[in-house]
Scaffold this active site. Structure first.
Site, PDB file in Angstrom:
ATOM      1  N   THR A  58      -1.168   7.480   5.906  1.00 41.88           N
ATOM      2  CA  THR A  58      -0.848   6.179   5.289  1.00 41.88           C
ATOM      3  C   THR A  58       0.507   5.699   5.807  1.00 41.88           C
ATOM      4  OG1 THR A  58      -2.084   6.691   3.312  1.00 41.88           O
ATOM      5  CG2 THR A  58      -0.232   5.194   3.017  1.00 41.88           C
ATOM      6  N   ARG A  93     -14.095   4.510  -3.820  1.00 37.76           N
ATOM      7  CA  ARG A  93     -12.874   5.165  -4.320  1.00 37.76           C
ATOM      8  C   ARG A  93     -11.634   4.363  -3.899  1.00 37.76           C
ATOM      9  NH1 ARG A  93      -8.049   7.262  -1.684  1.00 37.76           N
ATOM     10  NH2 ARG A  93      -7.244   8.954  -2.958  1.00 37.76           N
ATOM     11  N   ASP A 110      -3.905   5.486  -4.603  1.00 41.79           N
ATOM     12  CA  ASP A 110      -2.672   4.977  -5.213  1.00 41.79           C
ATOM     13  C   ASP A 110      -2.051   3.826  -4.429  1.00 41.79           C
ATOM     14  OD1 ASP A 110      -2.239   6.939  -3.165  1.00 41.79           O
ATOM     15  OD2 ASP A 110      -0.105   6.801  -3.621  1.00 41.79           O
ATOM     16  N   THR A 154       2.993   8.361  -0.281  1.00 41.40           N
ATOM     17  CA  THR A 154       1.871   8.825   0.529  1.00 41.40           C
ATOM     18  C   THR A 154       1.478  10.213   0.059  1.00 41.40           C
ATOM     19  OG1 THR A 154       1.090   9.434   2.711  1.00 41.40           O
ATOM     20  CG2 THR A 154       3.470   9.629   2.345  1.00 41.40           C
ATOM     21  N   GLY A 179      -3.849  10.618  -3.538  1.00 41.92           N
ATOM     22  CA  GLY A 179      -3.729   9.436  -4.370  1.00 41.92           C
ATOM     23  C   GLY A 179      -4.052   9.609  -5.830  1.00 41.92           C
TER      24      GLY A 179
HETATM   25  N1  ASP Z   1      -2.308   8.022  -0.841  1.00 41.37           N
HETATM   26  C1  ASP Z   1      -3.415   7.678   0.002  1.00 41.37           C
HETATM   27  C2  ASP Z   1      -4.663   7.644  -0.823  1.00 41.37           C
HETATM   28  O1  ASP Z   1      -4.835   8.498  -1.657  1.00 41.37           O
HETATM   29  C3  ASP Z   1      -3.600   8.606   1.133  1.00 41.37           C
HETATM   30  C4  ASP Z   1      -2.352   8.928   1.894  1.00 41.37           C
HETATM   31  O2  ASP Z   1      -1.263   8.624   1.490  1.00 41.37           O
HETATM   32  O3  ASP Z   1      -2.474   9.524   2.956  1.00 41.37           O
HETATM   33  O4  ASP Z   1      -5.492   6.793  -0.607  1.00 41.37           O
END
Ligand code: ASP
Length: 352
Positions: free
Chosen positions: A219, A247, A250, A270, A273
């Site tokens: 992310t 789905r 966060d 990141t 989530g």
């Molecule tokens: N936080 C992100 C999610 O859960 C994934 C990530 O940060 O890599 O969608």
């Protein structure tokens, strides 16, 4: 008699008010404060991440590592140039994130991870620390730069979070071009999905396990402080490989993936989530500063090193406060990250 009383009352009031006015709004004092402020050059800085996870030196070729470092540097310099010219933190955040969204190296925009159904569903959010305005989109499939649509939701709609088809209809009314979903395809991400599906079919792992334990996340996020003292934060992602049932993580959730408040700090998250939503990570860091008087670094460490792992999650944040202090806290093996601080110093990091 009544007239005399009224007149005396008004006279008293006007003196009273005048005294209060003079005390609270002394023009001389304000002029002095402005003059003093102008003597110092205003502070500005920004910090970015490109995802946290199991990022280990032994799994990384030199050329790939160099490519990541170069792209992180290009992104941070893009935002810094805007701030240096006196541009707003919101613009710096958006343009910096655009560089990362357009790069196939990161899990945002081009190069987003695949869902179980082999599609790409993108989430993003942005927040203005001056007004506490925010905008977000979730599950969009035809938007090249989701952070720009999040900004559009904030600026030109009465809403904070739009999802799926509706978000894309809104995008069209605002003049956004829709891209063909094939734009987001990268072989690398597609193969990651296939590997996870194989494990799932062999029943060697639960639905989420292989990705969560072994993959990099990717992310992207940015937090900026501009010369006017305004903080902005933004986050953009493809979510998690093999996600299904629409789905949403966060990243588009204000307070979890993104938060900004000029009185405290800006944060972009990141990580896993589901845990970041439950811990309300970004707002929690701001709240610890606001209500408990913690420093930015203390607040970020409290949430990332204690609260999130206690629940069972992992990941990290980048954050920045109104003085331009920077925190980059993570509880994973690595986090792609970079900053240019108030002294103009550049830092680019990947591992612990
Ligand atoms: N936080 C992100 C999610 O859960 C994934 C990530 O940060 O890599 O969608």
């Amino acid at each position: 008699m009544f007239k005399i009383l009224t007149f005396s009352f008004l006279l008293f009031c006007s003196f009273g008010c005048k005294n209060i006015d003079e005390k609270q709004f002394s023009y001389d004092e304000i002029q002095d404060a402005v003059a003093k402020k102008e003597e110092k050059s205003p502070k500005f800085a920004l910090v970015i991440h490109g995802g946290a996870g199991t990022i280990l030196k032994e799994n990384m070729s030199d050329s790939l590592e160099n490519a990541y470092r170069a792209k992180l540097e290009e992104a941070i310099r893009t935002g810094y140039a805007i701030l240096e010219k006196g541009g707003p933190s919101l613009e710096a955040v958006m343009r910096t994130i655009n560089v990362l969204e357009d790069s196939p190296l990161f899990n945002a925009g081009k190069g987003a991870v695949f869902t179980h159904e082999e599609t790409n569903e993108l989430d993003a959010s942005i927040m203005d620390g001056a007004t506490l305005n925010a905008g977000a989109v979730a599950g969009v499939t035809h938007i090249k730069n989701p952070i720009n649509l999040a900004y559009e939701v904030m600026e030109n709609s009465p809403h904070v979070l739009l999802a799926g088809k509706g978000a894309e209809e809104f995008a069209q009314t605002r003049g956004f071009d829709l891209v063909d979903p094939s734009y987001f395809y990268t072989e690398n991400r597609f193969q990651s999905l296939q590997r996870i599906k194989e494990k799932e079919a062999n029943k060697t792992a639960a639905l989420w396990d292989p990705y969560i334990k072994n993959s990099k996340f990717g992310t992207v996020g940015c937090v900026a402080l501009d010369k006017a003292g305004n903080i902005a934060a933004g986050t953009s992602t493809g979510g998690m490989t093999n996600k299904r049932w629409n789905r949403i993580g966060d990243s588009p959730i204000i307070g979890a993936g993104t938060y900004a408040n000029n009185n405290t700090c800006g944060v972009s998250s990141t990580g896993w989530g589901e845990y970041f939503i439950r811990a309300l990570v970004a707002h929690d860091i701001s709240a610890l500063m606001e209500y408990k008087g913690l420093t930015l670094q203390e607040a970020a460490a409290e949430v990332i090193q204690k609260k999130v792992p206690t629940l069972g999650g992992d990941g990290g944040v980048v954050a920045l406060d109104r003085e331009g202090n920077i925190a980059m806290e993570f509880n994973t093996a690595g986090m792609y990250r970079a900053y240019i601080d108030i002294n103009g110093e550049l830092y680019v990091g990947i591992y612990k």
